[in-house]
Motif scaffolding. Structure first.
Motif, short mmCIF file in Angstrom:
data_model
loop_
_atom_site.label_atom_id
_atom_site.label_comp_id
_atom_site.label_asym_id
_atom_site.label_seq_id
_atom_site.Cartn_x
_atom_site.Cartn_y
_atom_site.Cartn_z
N SER A 11 0.82 -1.22 0.00
CA SER A 11 0.00 0.00 0.00
C SER A 11 0.86 1.26 0.00
CB SER A 11 -0.96 0.02 1.19
OG SER A 11 -0.27 0.35 2.36
N VAL A 12 2.12 1.15 0.35
CA VAL A 12 2.96 2.35 0.38
C VAL A 12 4.08 2.29 -0.67
CG1 VAL A 12 2.46 2.91 2.78
CG2 VAL A 12 4.40 1.45 2.27
N GLN A 13 4.01 1.26 -1.53
CA GLN A 13 5.08 1.06 -2.50
C GLN A 13 5.22 2.20 -3.51
OE1 GLN A 13 4.62 -3.14 -3.57
NE2 GLN A 13 6.60 -3.05 -4.54
N HIS A 14 4.09 2.86 -3.81
CA HIS A 14 4.14 3.92 -4.81
C HIS A 14 4.15 5.30 -4.17
CE1 HIS A 14 2.32 0.43 -6.79
NE2 HIS A 14 3.06 0.82 -7.80
N VAL A 15 4.18 5.35 -2.87
CA VAL A 15 4.09 6.63 -2.18
C VAL A 15 5.51 7.15 -1.96
CG1 VAL A 15 3.25 7.77 -0.08
CG2 VAL A 15 2.00 5.81 -1.04
N GLU A 16 5.77 8.38 -2.39
CA GLU A 16 7.15 8.88 -2.29
C GLU A 16 7.59 9.07 -0.85
OE1 GLU A 16 8.57 11.83 -4.88
OE2 GLU A 16 8.08 10.62 -6.63
N GLU A 17 6.68 9.58 -0.01
CA GLU A 17 7.05 9.78 1.39
C GLU A 17 6.03 9.09 2.29
OE1 GLU A 17 7.88 13.84 2.42
OE2 GLU A 17 9.01 14.12 0.57
N PRO A 18 6.10 7.74 2.40
CA PRO A 18 5.09 7.05 3.22
C PRO A 18 5.23 7.43 4.68
CG PRO A 18 6.82 5.53 2.47
CD PRO A 18 7.10 6.85 1.84
N LYS A 19 4.07 7.51 5.36
CA LYS A 19 4.14 7.83 6.79
C LYS A 19 4.34 6.54 7.57
CE LYS A 19 -0.89 7.91 7.58
NZ LYS A 19 -1.10 6.69 8.32
N GLY A 20 4.99 6.64 8.68
CA GLY A 20 5.25 5.45 9.49
C GLY A 20 4.02 5.06 10.28
N PRO A 21 4.01 3.88 10.90
CA PRO A 21 2.86 3.49 11.72
C PRO A 21 2.77 4.37 12.96
CG PRO A 21 4.61 1.83 11.84
CD PRO A 21 5.06 2.86 10.85
N THR A 22 1.58 4.91 13.21
CA THR A 22 1.46 5.83 14.34
C THR A 22 1.21 5.10 15.66
OG1 THR A 22 -0.84 6.09 13.71
CG2 THR A 22 0.64 7.82 13.02
N ASN A 23 0.72 3.85 15.55
CA ASN A 23 0.38 3.13 16.79
C ASN A 23 1.49 2.18 17.26
OD1 ASN A 23 -2.18 4.34 16.93
ND2 ASN A 23 -2.97 2.90 15.40
N TYR A 24 2.72 2.45 16.84
CA TYR A 24 3.79 1.48 17.13
C TYR A 24 4.09 1.36 18.63
CZ TYR A 24 7.10 5.31 17.80
OH TYR A 24 7.72 6.41 18.27
N ALA A 25 3.69 2.36 19.43
CA ALA A 25 3.97 2.27 20.87
C ALA A 25 3.25 1.08 21.51
CB ALA A 25 3.57 3.57 21.57
N GLN A 26 2.25 0.54 20.82
CA GLN A 26 1.56 -0.66 21.32
C GLN A 26 2.53 -1.83 21.43
OE1 GLN A 26 -1.55 -1.12 22.50
NE2 GLN A 26 -1.77 1.09 22.31
N LEU A 27 3.60 -1.79 20.64
CA LEU A 27 4.61 -2.86 20.72
C LEU A 27 5.24 -2.89 22.11
CD1 LEU A 27 6.41 -2.26 17.29
CD2 LEU A 27 4.84 -4.13 17.81
N ILE A 28 5.37 -1.71 22.71
CA ILE A 28 5.97 -1.64 24.05
C ILE A 28 4.97 -2.19 25.05
CG2 ILE A 28 7.00 -0.11 25.78
CD1 ILE A 28 7.15 2.04 23.49
N ILE A 29 3.76 -1.64 24.99
CA ILE A 29 2.74 -2.01 25.98
C ILE A 29 2.47 -3.51 25.96
CG2 ILE A 29 0.28 -1.65 26.59
CD1 ILE A 29 0.77 1.22 25.23
N GLN A 30 2.40 -4.09 24.75
CA GLN A 30 2.07 -5.53 24.62
C GLN A 30 3.32 -6.41 24.53
OE1 GLN A 30 -0.76 -6.23 25.36
NE2 GLN A 30 -1.89 -4.34 24.94
N ARG A 31 4.49 -5.85 24.76
CA ARG A 31 5.75 -6.63 24.67
C ARG A 31 5.75 -7.43 23.36
NH1 ARG A 31 2.94 -5.34 29.41
NH2 ARG A 31 4.23 -5.71 31.26
N ALA A 32 5.36 -6.76 22.30
CA ALA A 32 5.20 -7.43 21.01
C ALA A 32 6.42 -7.15 20.14
CB ALA A 32 3.94 -6.91 20.33
N ARG A 33 6.52 -7.88 19.04
CA ARG A 33 7.63 -7.60 18.12
C ARG A 33 7.14 -7.52 16.68
NH1 ARG A 33 9.60 -12.29 15.47
NH2 ARG A 33 9.00 -14.12 16.66
N MET A 34 7.88 -6.75 15.90
CA MET A 34 7.55 -6.55 14.49
C MET A 34 8.85 -6.83 13.75
SD MET A 34 5.68 -3.11 13.37
CE MET A 34 5.72 -2.52 11.74
N GLU A 35 8.83 -7.77 12.79
CA GLU A 35 10.09 -8.17 12.17
C GLU A 35 9.94 -8.34 10.66
OE1 GLU A 35 11.89 -11.55 14.10
OE2 GLU A 35 13.32 -11.84 12.47
N GLY A 36 10.83 -7.74 9.92
CA GLY A 36 10.85 -7.92 8.48
C GLY A 36 11.75 -9.09 8.11
#
Ligand SMILES: NC(=O)c1ccc[n+]([C@@H]2O[C@H](COP(=O)([O-])OP(=O)(O)OC[C@H]3O[C@@H](n4cnc5c(N)ncnc54)[C@H](OP(=O)(O)O)[C@@H]3O)[C@@H](O)[C@H]2O)c1
Length: 367
Positions: free
Chosen positions: A277-302
């Motif tokens: 969804s952001v492949q054609h966007v020149e300046e894609p915005k980052g995820p705004t809710n990423y702080a949930q990773l801290i609260i839920q001790r979650a991880r996001m991995e490419g």
């Protein structure tokens, strides 16, 4: 990084592949004098346009030592192709202006070398061309066995299926009983992820961009719920049907990723497989809710599928078994005509495909 993969292909993978014996008899093919190729004419900014690619007929190329000439039977169209057009550092070098467009595919050897003989069916990067010279150390011979078809090597047994397998089982480490959400679920990777998820005992919710795709996911793929992300009530439906998730296998990024971030269980895993969804966007915005990773001790991995090349055989064996048992379905969206590849590629970005998008190149190919 690419050198690393190439070396691995030469040393590890090749040894295995060369062990296979062909039951295909040497064939006699009348070769044309010229071959059509499609090359990058100018780098797009944003979407691919009619001037991004151009085509030309060239004399049939001649293989040198360590190379073979192949007739390209099918090419695979992949979302990553748009990334390869940008002149930026990546896991693989960008396609250069004037260079034949890079594409994986299935091809038949028509002028053999030391390792491959005429008639061998191979897979590898063959490019958008009718005939191509490829290095023997960069291709893999395929020998379909019972219950497996040639095209499966561009689907579940190719990069698509391997991406689904390793992204879900190795990166996300999905466990039975967990809730799995998959974006672009009716696509090539996504539909395999959904099925592996069910096979491994997860509750699976697939997200797709049309009611037809959602119906296919429910009826054929067997997901527990399929949600149309274009519906006006999508965010509410997501909360109702998903509740909280353990694994989000993300193929699209953007707003859907942001929504998923608000519904994480503790220790949830987000597998960043793609960001179409952001492949054609020149300046894609980052995820705004990423702080949930801290609260839920979650991880996001490419990840990139090639990271797992040493374990490809293990995945191919398990997925072949699922296919023979009938528990892993595959769907191909097949178009025809090499010259139309530049028109077919954008189907991936508009959602015009269901399942694995392929283009049949050779009229002489019998499958
Ligand atoms: N990490 C790796 O090693 C690796 C390897 C292979 C592929 N991938 C990634 O995996 C993803 C899927 O690849 P694929 O080959 O299986 O393609 P695909 O899912 O068969 O086709 C792409 C699908 O993406 C959806 N889409 C397009 N634009 C969208 C948008 N703006 N918002 C939401 N969905 C959108 C469309 O489905 P809808 O109609 O449902 O919108 C489209 O059919 C891609 O992001 C690709 O880059 C990663």
């Amino acid at each position: 990084m690419l050198q690393h993969y190439l070396l691995a292909l030469k040393t590890t993978v090749l040894k295995y592949w060369l062990g296979e014996k062909s039951d295909i008899q040497p064939m006699s093919i009348t070769l044309p004098e010229t071959s059509l190729r499609i090359f990058l004419a100018e780098r797009p900014s944003g979407h691919i346009t009619s001037s991004t690619f151009a085509s030309e007929r060239i004399p049939l190329p001649t293989p040198s030592e360590g190379e073979v000439l192949v007739r390209v039977d099918y090419v695979s169209l992949d979302p990553a192709m748009r990334f390869w057009l940008d002149d930026v550092p990546s896991y693989i070098p960008p396609v250069q202006i004037g260079e034949t467009m890079r594409a994986g595919g299935l091809a038949t050897v028509v002028k053999g070398g030391k390792l491959y003989k005429e008639g061998d069916l191979i897979t590898g990067f063959v490019g958008w061309s009718e005939y191509a010279v490829v290095q023997e150390c960069m291709i893999r011979k395929i020998t379909p066995t019972e219950g497996i078809k040639e095209l499966d090597y561009l689907g579940p047994l190719g990069a698509t299926g391997l991406t689904a397998y390793f992204g879900l089982l190795h990166v996300a480490q999905l466990k039975a009983g967990e809730t799995l959400v998959v974006s672009a679920a009716a696509g090539a990777v996504g539909s395999v992820v959904c099925q592996i998820g069910k096979l491994k005992g997860a509750r699976v919710i697939g997200l797709a961009g049309s009611e037809d795709k959602c119906a296919w996911l429910r009826k054929e793929i067997g997901v527990d719920h399929a949600l149309n992300y274009k519906d006006k009530d999508f965010a509410k439906e997501f909360v109702d049907k998903v509740g909280y998730l353990d694994v989000f296998f993300d193929n699209v990024g953007g707003d859907i990723l942001d929504l998923a971030l608000t519904r994480l269980n503790q220790k949830a895993r987000i597998t960043v497989c793609g960001a179409i969804s952001v492949q054609h966007v020149e300046e894609p915005k980052g995820p705004t809710n990423y702080a949930q990773l801290i609260i839920q001790r979650a991880r996001m991995e490419g990840f990139v599928v090639f990271d797992f090349y040493q374990q490809f055989d293990e995945a191919v064996a398990e997925m072949s078994q699922w296919m023979r048992e009938g528990s892993l379905k595959r769907k191909f969206h097949i178009e025809e005509g090499l010259e139309k590849c530049p028109e077919y590629l954008p189907l991936l970005y508009s959602g015009g495909n269901t399942g694995k998008l392929l283009v049949k190149v050779s009229k002489d190919c019998e499958f």
